[in-house]
Design a protein around this motif. Structure first.
Motif, PDB file in Angstrom:
ATOM      1  N   CYS A   1       0.828  -1.214   0.000  1.00  0.00           N
ATOM      2  CA  CYS A   1       0.000   0.000   0.000  1.00  0.00           C
ATOM      3  C   CYS A   1       0.861   1.263   0.000  1.00  0.00           C
ATOM      4  CB  CYS A   1      -0.941  -0.004   1.201  1.00  0.00           C
ATOM      5  SG  CYS A   1      -2.133  -1.364   1.177  1.00  0.00           S
ATOM      6  N   ARG A   2       2.138   1.143  -0.289  1.00  0.00           N
ATOM      7  CA  ARG A   2       3.065   2.280  -0.227  1.00  0.00           C
ATOM      8  C   ARG A   2       2.587   3.468  -1.066  1.00  0.00           C
ATOM      9  NH1 ARG A   2       5.978   3.615   3.563  1.00  0.00           N
ATOM     10  NH2 ARG A   2       6.770   1.516   3.739  1.00  0.00           N
ATOM     11  N   THR A   3       2.053   3.218  -2.256  1.00  0.00           N
ATOM     12  CA  THR A   3       1.579   4.313  -3.120  1.00  0.00           C
ATOM     13  C   THR A   3       0.477   5.111  -2.430  1.00  0.00           C
ATOM     14  OG1 THR A   3       2.118   2.999  -5.076  1.00  0.00           O
ATOM     15  CG2 THR A   3       0.609   4.849  -5.394  1.00  0.00           C
ATOM     16  N   GLU A   4      -0.495   4.401  -1.852  1.00  0.00           N
ATOM     17  CA  GLU A   4      -1.604   5.063  -1.165  1.00  0.00           C
ATOM     18  C   GLU A   4      -1.120   5.795   0.089  1.00  0.00           C
ATOM     19  OE1 GLU A   4      -1.590   1.973  -2.294  1.00  0.00           O
ATOM     20  OE2 GLU A   4      -3.372   1.722  -3.549  1.00  0.00           O
TER      21      GLU A   4
ATOM     22  N   GLY B   1      -0.027  10.815   2.740  1.00  0.00           N
ATOM     23  CA  GLY B   1       0.948  11.571   3.525  1.00  0.00           C
ATOM     24  C   GLY B   1       1.262  12.918   2.915  1.00  0.00           C
ATOM     25  N   LYS B   2       1.446  12.940   1.591  1.00  0.00           N
ATOM     26  CA  LYS B   2       1.723  14.207   0.905  1.00  0.00           C
ATOM     27  C   LYS B   2       0.521  15.140   1.003  1.00  0.00           C
ATOM     28  CE  LYS B   2       3.405  16.364  -3.292  1.00  0.00           C
ATOM     29  NZ  LYS B   2       3.250  17.615  -2.637  1.00  0.00           N
ATOM     30  N   CYS B   3      -0.672  14.594   0.797  1.00  0.00           N
ATOM     31  CA  CYS B   3      -1.885  15.402   0.899  1.00  0.00           C
ATOM     32  C   CYS B   3      -2.017  15.987   2.302  1.00  0.00           C
ATOM     33  CB  CYS B   3      -3.107  14.555   0.550  1.00  0.00           C
ATOM     34  SG  CYS B   3      -4.670  15.465   0.586  1.00  0.00           S
ATOM     35  N   ALA B   4      -1.766  15.164   3.319  1.00  0.00           N
ATOM     36  CA  ALA B   4      -1.874  15.628   4.707  1.00  0.00           C
ATOM     37  C   ALA B   4      -0.856  16.728   4.984  1.00  0.00           C
ATOM     38  CB  ALA B   4      -1.669  14.461   5.662  1.00  0.00           C
ATOM     39  N   GLN B   5       0.348  16.553   4.467  1.00  0.00           N
ATOM     40  CA  GLN B   5       1.398  17.564   4.661  1.00  0.00           C
ATOM     41  C   GLN B   5       1.019  18.884   3.982  1.00  0.00           C
ATOM     42  OE1 GLN B   5       5.090  16.015   3.160  1.00  0.00           O
ATOM     43  NE2 GLN B   5       6.156  16.433   5.068  1.00  0.00           N
ATOM     44  N   ASP B   6       0.456  18.773   2.784  1.00  0.00           N
ATOM     45  CA  ASP B   6       0.101  19.965   2.008  1.00  0.00           C
ATOM     46  C   ASP B   6      -1.114  20.693   2.559  1.00  0.00           C
ATOM     47  OD1 ASP B   6       2.206  19.330   0.350  1.00  0.00           O
ATOM     48  OD2 ASP B   6       0.951  18.533  -1.271  1.00  0.00           O
ATOM     49  N   ASN B   7      -2.012  19.972   3.263  1.00  0.00           N
ATOM     50  CA  ASN B   7      -3.289  20.559   3.665  1.00  0.00           C
ATOM     51  C   ASN B   7      -3.433  20.867   5.151  1.00  0.00           C
ATOM     52  OD1 ASN B   7      -5.148  20.689   1.202  1.00  0.00           O
ATOM     53  ND2 ASN B   7      -4.187  18.677   1.019  1.00  0.00           N
ATOM     54  N   GLY B   8      -2.487  20.433   5.970  1.00  0.00           N
ATOM     55  CA  GLY B   8      -2.536  20.763   7.392  1.00  0.00           C
ATOM     56  C   GLY B   8      -3.839  20.366   8.043  1.00  0.00           C
ATOM     57  N   LEU B   9      -4.469  21.308   8.726  1.00  0.00           N
ATOM     58  CA  LEU B   9      -5.692  21.012   9.472  1.00  0.00           C
ATOM     59  C   LEU B   9      -6.876  20.663   8.578  1.00  0.00           C
ATOM     60  CD1 LEU B   9      -5.486  23.724  12.270  1.00  0.00           C
ATOM     61  CD2 LEU B   9      -5.025  21.283  12.469  1.00  0.00           C
TER      62      LEU B   9
ATOM     63  N   TRP C   1     -10.954  16.962   5.373  1.00  0.00           N
ATOM     64  CA  TRP C   1     -11.828  17.201   4.222  1.00  0.00           C
ATOM     65  C   TRP C   1     -11.072  17.054   2.914  1.00  0.00           C
ATOM     66  CZ3 TRP C   1     -11.818  20.167   8.642  1.00  0.00           C
ATOM     67  CH2 TRP C   1     -12.947  20.041   9.428  1.00  0.00           C
ATOM     68  N   SER C   2      -9.903  17.603   2.841  1.00  0.00           N
ATOM     69  CA  SER C   2      -9.164  17.648   1.584  1.00  0.00           C
ATOM     70  C   SER C   2      -8.644  16.284   1.136  1.00  0.00           C
ATOM     71  CB  SER C   2      -7.975  18.604   1.702  1.00  0.00           C
ATOM     72  OG  SER C   2      -8.414  19.892   2.054  1.00  0.00           O
ATOM     73  N   CYS C   3      -8.357  15.398   2.063  1.00  0.00           N
ATOM     74  CA  CYS C   3      -7.718  14.122   1.729  1.00  0.00           C
ATOM     75  C   CYS C   3      -8.638  12.927   1.963  1.00  0.00           C
ATOM     76  CB  CYS C   3      -6.436  13.959   2.546  1.00  0.00           C
ATOM     77  SG  CYS C   3      -5.295  15.340   2.375  1.00  0.00           S
ATOM     78  N   ARG C   4      -9.923  13.198   2.040  1.00  0.00           N
ATOM     79  CA  ARG C   4     -10.889  12.142   2.344  1.00  0.00           C
ATOM     80  C   ARG C   4     -10.815  10.976   1.365  1.00  0.00           C
ATOM     81  NH1 ARG C   4     -16.433  14.544   3.302  1.00  0.00           N
ATOM     82  NH2 ARG C   4     -15.358  15.181   5.181  1.00  0.00           N
ATOM     83  N   ASP C   5     -10.750  11.275   0.053  1.00  0.00           N
ATOM     84  CA  ASP C   5     -10.708  10.202  -0.945  1.00  0.00           C
ATOM     85  C   ASP C   5      -9.424   9.387  -0.835  1.00  0.00           C
ATOM     86  OD1 ASP C   5     -13.198  10.865  -1.922  1.00  0.00           O
ATOM     87  OD2 ASP C   5     -12.419  12.116  -3.552  1.00  0.00           O
ATOM     88  N   LEU C   6      -8.303  10.067  -0.616  1.00  0.00           N
ATOM     89  CA  LEU C   6      -7.029   9.352  -0.471  1.00  0.00           C
ATOM     90  C   LEU C   6      -7.032   8.481   0.785  1.00  0.00           C
ATOM     91  CD1 LEU C   6      -4.562  12.183  -1.523  1.00  0.00           C
ATOM     92  CD2 LEU C   6      -5.167  10.140  -2.831  1.00  0.00           C
ATOM     93  N   ASN C   7      -7.669   8.980   1.848  1.00  0.00           N
ATOM     94  CA  ASN C   7      -7.784   8.200   3.080  1.00  0.00           C
ATOM     95  C   ASN C   7      -8.630   6.948   2.854  1.00  0.00           C
ATOM     96  OD1 ASN C   7      -7.387   7.641   5.835  1.00  0.00           O
ATOM     97  ND2 ASN C   7      -9.359   8.562   6.341  1.00  0.00           N
TER      98      ASN C   7
END
Length: 112
Positions: free
Chosen positions: A41-44, A49-57, A61-67
């Motif tokens: 699952c490394r790609t996911e 992780g990148k989305c979380a880093q880029d979006n902070g708090l 909401w912003s990374c829901r689909d990736l999660n």
């Protein structure tokens, strides 16, 4: 400074001393299984992780689909059913991980 994964391994290593021999073997096998799931699952994981880093708090909401994709991948590769099959397929490896246990393929009769 150790990474989060390294800190988790150190914590797990300390826990190993408190486990019974059979549980110790299963714990070691589970760790290997989990590491394989993480690799699969490394790609996911990296995308989330990148989305979380880029979006902070705003990560919730912003990374829901990736999660959801990450959770779906881990549900497949790190499920209880998949581990039970892995444990069954690797029974000999499990016995080798139990201190004091020898398998017949290792040249000594199986003992407890």
């Amino acid at each position: 400074s150790p990474t989060t994964e390294e800190k988790a391994r150190i914590k797990d290593a300390g826990r190993d001393g408190r486990l019974s021999f059979r549980k110790f073997g299963e714990h070691q096998l589970r760790r290997e299984f989990k590491d394989m799931a993480i690799d699969k699952c490394r790609t996911e994981i990296n995308a989330f992780g990148k989305c979380a880093q880029d979006n902070g708090l705003m990560v919730v909401w912003s990374c829901r689909d990736l999660n959801k994709k990450l959770n779906a991948c881990m549900a497949i590769h790190n499920s209880h059913e998949a581990f039970e099959k892995y444990k069954e397929d690797n029974q000999e490896a499990l016995l080798e991980k139990i201190p004091g246990m020898k398998t017949e393929s290792s040249g000594a009769p199986a003992t407890r």
